[in-house]
Design a protein around this motif. Structure first.
Motif, mmCIF file in Angstrom:
data_model
loop_
_atom_site.group_PDB
_atom_site.id
_atom_site.type_symbol
_atom_site.label_atom_id
_atom_site.label_comp_id
_atom_site.label_asym_id
_atom_site.label_seq_id
_atom_site.Cartn_x
_atom_site.Cartn_y
_atom_site.Cartn_z
ATOM 1 N N THR A 1 -19.110 11.850 -19.086
ATOM 2 C CA THR A 1 -18.162 11.037 -18.321
ATOM 3 C C THR A 1 -17.705 9.807 -19.094
ATOM 4 O O THR A 1 -16.564 9.367 -18.951
ATOM 5 C CB THR A 1 -18.793 10.594 -16.994
ATOM 6 O OG1 THR A 1 -20.028 9.926 -17.265
ATOM 7 C CG2 THR A 1 -19.055 11.779 -16.085
ATOM 8 N N ARG B 1 -14.716 14.176 -13.455
ATOM 9 C CA ARG B 1 -14.183 12.843 -13.689
ATOM 10 C C ARG B 1 -12.805 12.909 -14.350
ATOM 11 O O ARG B 1 -11.920 12.099 -14.035
ATOM 12 C CB ARG B 1 -15.160 12.057 -14.573
ATOM 13 C CG ARG B 1 -14.816 10.579 -14.716
ATOM 14 C CD ARG B 1 -14.924 9.864 -13.410
ATOM 15 N NE ARG B 1 -14.649 8.429 -13.543
ATOM 16 C CZ ARG B 1 -14.006 7.725 -12.641
ATOM 17 N NH1 ARG B 1 -13.578 8.288 -11.515
ATOM 18 N NH2 ARG B 1 -13.803 6.445 -12.824
ATOM 19 N N ARG C 1 -24.817 14.024 -9.305
ATOM 20 C CA ARG C 1 -24.366 13.078 -8.283
ATOM 21 C C ARG C 1 -25.220 13.205 -7.028
ATOM 22 O O ARG C 1 -25.533 14.306 -6.577
ATOM 23 C CB ARG C 1 -22.907 13.370 -7.944
ATOM 24 C CG ARG C 1 -22.306 12.476 -6.878
ATOM 25 C CD ARG C 1 -20.855 12.877 -6.603
ATOM 26 N NE ARG C 1 -19.982 12.530 -7.718
ATOM 27 C CZ ARG C 1 -19.065 13.346 -8.231
ATOM 28 N NH1 ARG C 1 -18.912 14.561 -7.747
ATOM 29 N NH2 ARG C 1 -18.304 12.937 -9.234
ATOM 30 N N ALA D 1 -30.151 4.472 -7.422
ATOM 31 C CA ALA D 1 -29.480 3.962 -8.625
ATOM 32 C C ALA D 1 -30.496 3.363 -9.582
ATOM 33 O O ALA D 1 -30.443 3.600 -10.801
ATOM 34 C CB ALA D 1 -28.435 2.921 -8.236
ATOM 35 N N ASP E 1 -26.156 10.498 -12.741
ATOM 36 C CA ASP E 1 -24.929 9.997 -13.335
ATOM 37 C C ASP E 1 -24.180 9.113 -12.344
ATOM 38 O O ASP E 1 -23.551 8.139 -12.738
ATOM 39 C CB ASP E 1 -24.029 11.163 -13.760
ATOM 40 C CG ASP E 1 -24.620 11.907 -14.943
ATOM 41 O OD1 ASP E 1 -24.959 11.260 -15.933
ATOM 42 O OD2 ASP E 1 -24.756 13.138 -14.863
ATOM 43 N N GLU E 2 -24.271 9.469 -11.049
ATOM 44 C CA GLU E 2 -23.506 8.715 -10.063
ATOM 45 C C GLU E 2 -24.185 8.747 -8.704
ATOM 46 O O GLU E 2 -24.708 9.777 -8.277
ATOM 47 C CB GLU E 2 -22.097 9.302 -9.950
ATOM 48 C CG GLU E 2 -21.163 8.502 -9.068
ATOM 49 C CD GLU E 2 -19.734 9.007 -9.127
ATOM 50 O OE1 GLU E 2 -18.855 8.221 -9.519
ATOM 51 O OE2 GLU E 2 -19.501 10.173 -8.773
ATOM 52 N N VAL F 1 -23.010 7.804 -4.801
ATOM 53 C CA VAL F 1 -21.820 7.513 -4.012
ATOM 54 C C VAL F 1 -22.229 7.202 -2.577
ATOM 55 O O VAL F 1 -22.921 7.996 -1.940
ATOM 56 C CB VAL F 1 -20.827 8.688 -4.022
ATOM 57 C CG1 VAL F 1 -19.547 8.298 -3.289
ATOM 58 C CG2 VAL F 1 -20.491 9.110 -5.447
ATOM 59 N N GLN G 1 -23.708 -2.034 -8.152
ATOM 60 C CA GLN G 1 -23.363 -1.845 -9.555
ATOM 61 C C GLN G 1 -23.632 -3.114 -10.357
ATOM 62 O O GLN G 1 -24.033 -3.058 -11.528
ATOM 63 C CB GLN G 1 -21.893 -1.454 -9.683
ATOM 64 C CG GLN G 1 -21.503 -0.976 -11.081
ATOM 65 C CD GLN G 1 -22.079 0.398 -11.384
ATOM 66 O OE1 GLN G 1 -21.640 1.407 -10.852
ATOM 67 N NE2 GLN G 1 -23.069 0.445 -12.262
ATOM 68 N N THR H 1 -26.645 4.352 -14.102
ATOM 69 C CA THR H 1 -26.015 5.124 -13.035
ATOM 70 C C THR H 1 -24.775 4.412 -12.507
ATOM 71 O O THR H 1 -24.799 3.207 -12.270
ATOM 72 C CB THR H 1 -27.013 5.338 -11.880
ATOM 73 O OG1 THR H 1 -28.127 6.096 -12.365
ATOM 74 C CG2 THR H 1 -26.369 6.084 -10.717
ATOM 75 N N ARG H 2 -23.702 5.162 -12.328
ATOM 76 C CA ARG H 2 -22.474 4.601 -11.764
ATOM 77 C C ARG H 2 -22.586 4.626 -10.240
ATOM 78 O O ARG H 2 -23.038 5.613 -9.661
ATOM 79 C CB ARG H 2 -21.284 5.443 -12.225
ATOM 80 C CG ARG H 2 -19.929 4.944 -11.769
ATOM 81 C CD ARG H 2 -18.837 5.690 -12.542
ATOM 82 N NE ARG H 2 -17.507 5.315 -12.075
ATOM 83 C CZ ARG H 2 -16.797 6.021 -11.211
ATOM 84 N NH1 ARG H 2 -17.291 7.150 -10.729
ATOM 85 N NH2 ARG H 2 -15.602 5.625 -10.835
ATOM 86 N N VAL H 3 -22.166 3.547 -9.555
ATOM 87 C CA VAL H 3 -22.236 3.466 -8.101
ATOM 88 C C VAL H 3 -20.821 3.303 -7.554
ATOM 89 O O VAL H 3 -20.050 2.472 -8.033
ATOM 90 C CB VAL H 3 -23.119 2.294 -7.631
ATOM 91 C CG1 VAL H 3 -23.314 2.343 -6.118
ATOM 92 C CG2 VAL H 3 -24.478 2.314 -8.338
ATOM 93 N N ARG H 4 -20.494 4.118 -6.554
ATOM 94 C CA ARG H 4 -19.139 4.139 -6.010
ATOM 95 C C ARG H 4 -19.223 4.178 -4.491
ATOM 96 O O ARG H 4 -20.159 4.734 -3.931
ATOM 97 C CB ARG H 4 -18.423 5.375 -6.565
ATOM 98 C CG ARG H 4 -16.964 5.527 -6.229
ATOM 99 C CD ARG H 4 -16.284 6.507 -7.220
ATOM 100 N NE ARG H 4 -16.939 7.789 -7.299
ATOM 101 C CZ ARG H 4 -16.585 8.869 -6.593
ATOM 102 N NH1 ARG H 4 -15.582 8.800 -5.729
ATOM 103 N NH2 ARG H 4 -17.229 10.011 -6.742
#
Length: 443
Positions: free
Chosen positions: A4, A32, A136, A154, A160-161, A163, A180, A190-193
């Protein structure tokens, strides 16, 4: 190996992601790329210089600062030529490093992206030690429980993510951004959305369902049935459509009934729909024993089974502390009082808070279940699962001893129980069955 980060780098530069024939693009990277509108194209073979013009190496990567060494990708032939650097018009990676002995630029090879490690993906040789990352995890409900679960997931840095999903999209996005911001403090990548719908979250490996109405003072878990059944059923159906291979972990109360409802609504195999209750109830009992007996809670070996409520069963016949019966640490009268307090701990917290319900321990317990699956820890824990005849109970969800794996329930574990404990466990199953019947009649 393209992950990503490579897709996002290409998006920032407004170029396509050009990959060489034979390169791997991880599943999450493709997701992505679609989200960002980045085209993934194959580099033309004519772009490659003759093999004789490329440096040769059979070494390994040293990524320490200031070091330049030869590199070989996992699975590559020894002494095979490395890929050439991308065209300056389409930069894909950080600046090239010098190749020893030539001074010429070669592409800085990344280690395989963690996004590769999703169910069914090939695992490169030499990278099968330790916990694997997965793609995810989605937490539905950005209230207090969802927030704590998301933070713990996280912080584990195994995804990786993460959410967060909530009908209040601003809340989900705000909490996600706040989480984040803790990345450098907790050292996770880790990406947080945060988004407003399950569909926007995208395909997930694990989905934690915390959405629903919380208990208020004077309410029982059963009082939440009609409201939360509609929410959980809708979420389960949406998850089934967007993430048909996911594992669902239900936290919404009444826990046992909502887990069975999520199973029937999703159409998933029962092994991929689990309820979080036993981990929480076990932790509460251990914590309270620690207060009573002045011992470390984690040194208490105990397990909470049955229902998440009045029919909770804590088998004292096998409860121990460092190999000794708990009865030798805590007097029997006090021990029974601790069991009663653990059984009513949720209501005790609700009464003290006056608005809302417990969230720290429930959120961390849900995360622990997911992490046990990702890590394949092989530990025995309690989870609400569909009884398969073990302990004389069948076709109803309740707390039983289990081992979990990356794809959900691995096995129901049979542990020795006293006759009265087995009887109490069976009675809990029948009471849950009765409530399910009443719920079906009212719907």
């Amino acid at each position: 190996m393209w992950g990503t980060a490579d897709v996002e780098a290409a998006a920032a530069r407004g170029v396509a992601l050009r990959v060489a024939p034979g390169d791997l693009v991880t599943p999450l990277a493709r997701d992505r790329a679609q989200e960002l509108g980045v085209a993934v194209t194959s580099a033309d073979a004519l772009d490659r210089p003759p093999a004789s013009a490329l440096p040769m190496s059979s070494g390994t990567t040293d990524r320490s600062p200031g070091t330049t060494t030869s590199v070989t990708t996992a699975g590559a032939r020894p002494n095979a030529p490395l890929s050439p650097a991308p065209s300056p018009a389409t930069p894909l990676l950080p600046p090239s490093v010098g190749s020893p002995g030539t001074g010429g630029p070669v592409r800085a090879m990344r280690p395989p992206s963690p996004a590769l490690f999703r169910r069914g993906a090939p695992l490169p040789a030499g990278l099968d030690d330790g916990p694997r990352r997965t793609g995810r995890v989605v937490v539905v409900g950005a209230g207090h429980v969802g927030m704590v679960a998301g933070m713990r997931l996280a912080d584990a840095d195994l995804f990786d993510e993460v959410v967060l999903v909530d009908i209040d999209e601003g809340r989900a996005a705000g909490i996600a951004l706040d989480l984040q911001h803790t990345a450098p403090l907790s050292d996770f990548t880790t990406r947080v959305r945060g988004v407003g719908t399950v569909e926007e979250a995208g395909s997930a490996d694990y989905v934690v369902v915390t959405a629903g109405r919380a208990r208020q003072p004077g309410m029982t878990r059963a009082d939440l049935v009609s409201t939360n059944a509609g929410i959980v059923g809708d979420v389960a159906r949406r998850v089934a459509a967007t993430s048909p291979q996911a594992v669902i972990v239900v936290v919404t109360n009444p826990l046992d009934e909502m887990t069975q409802h999520a199973w029937t609504s999703s159409g998933f195999p029962s092994s991929r729909v689990l309820g979080m209750a036993g981990v929480l109830d076990t932790a509460r009992f251990q914590a309270l024993i620690g207060v009573e007996g002045s011992v470390r809670p984690r040194s208490v070996d105990a397990i909470a089974l049955g229902s998440h409520g009045e029919e909770m069963v804590i088998p004292l016949s096998r409860a121990s502390h460092e190999g000794s019966s708990l009865a030798q640490v805590v007097p029997p009268a006090r021990l029974n009082a601790v069991v009663d307090r653990a059984r009513g701990s949720g209501a005790e917290v609700v009464g003290l808070l006056k608005t809302g319900s417990a969230f720290m321990a429930p959120g961390m317990s849900a995360a622990r279940m997911v992490l046990a699956m990702v890590r394949e820890s092989d530990e025995v824990m309690s989870a609400a699962v569909l009884a398969d005849g073990s302990y004389g109970i069948r076709d109803v969800y309740l707390g039983l001893p289990v081992r979990l794996g990356r794809t959900g329930l691995r096995e129901i574990v049979t542990i020795p129980l006293a006759p009265e404990e087995i009887a109490a466990l069976r009675a809990a199953g029948e009471r849950i069955r009765e409530r399910l019947g009443a719920m079906a009649a009212a719907s």
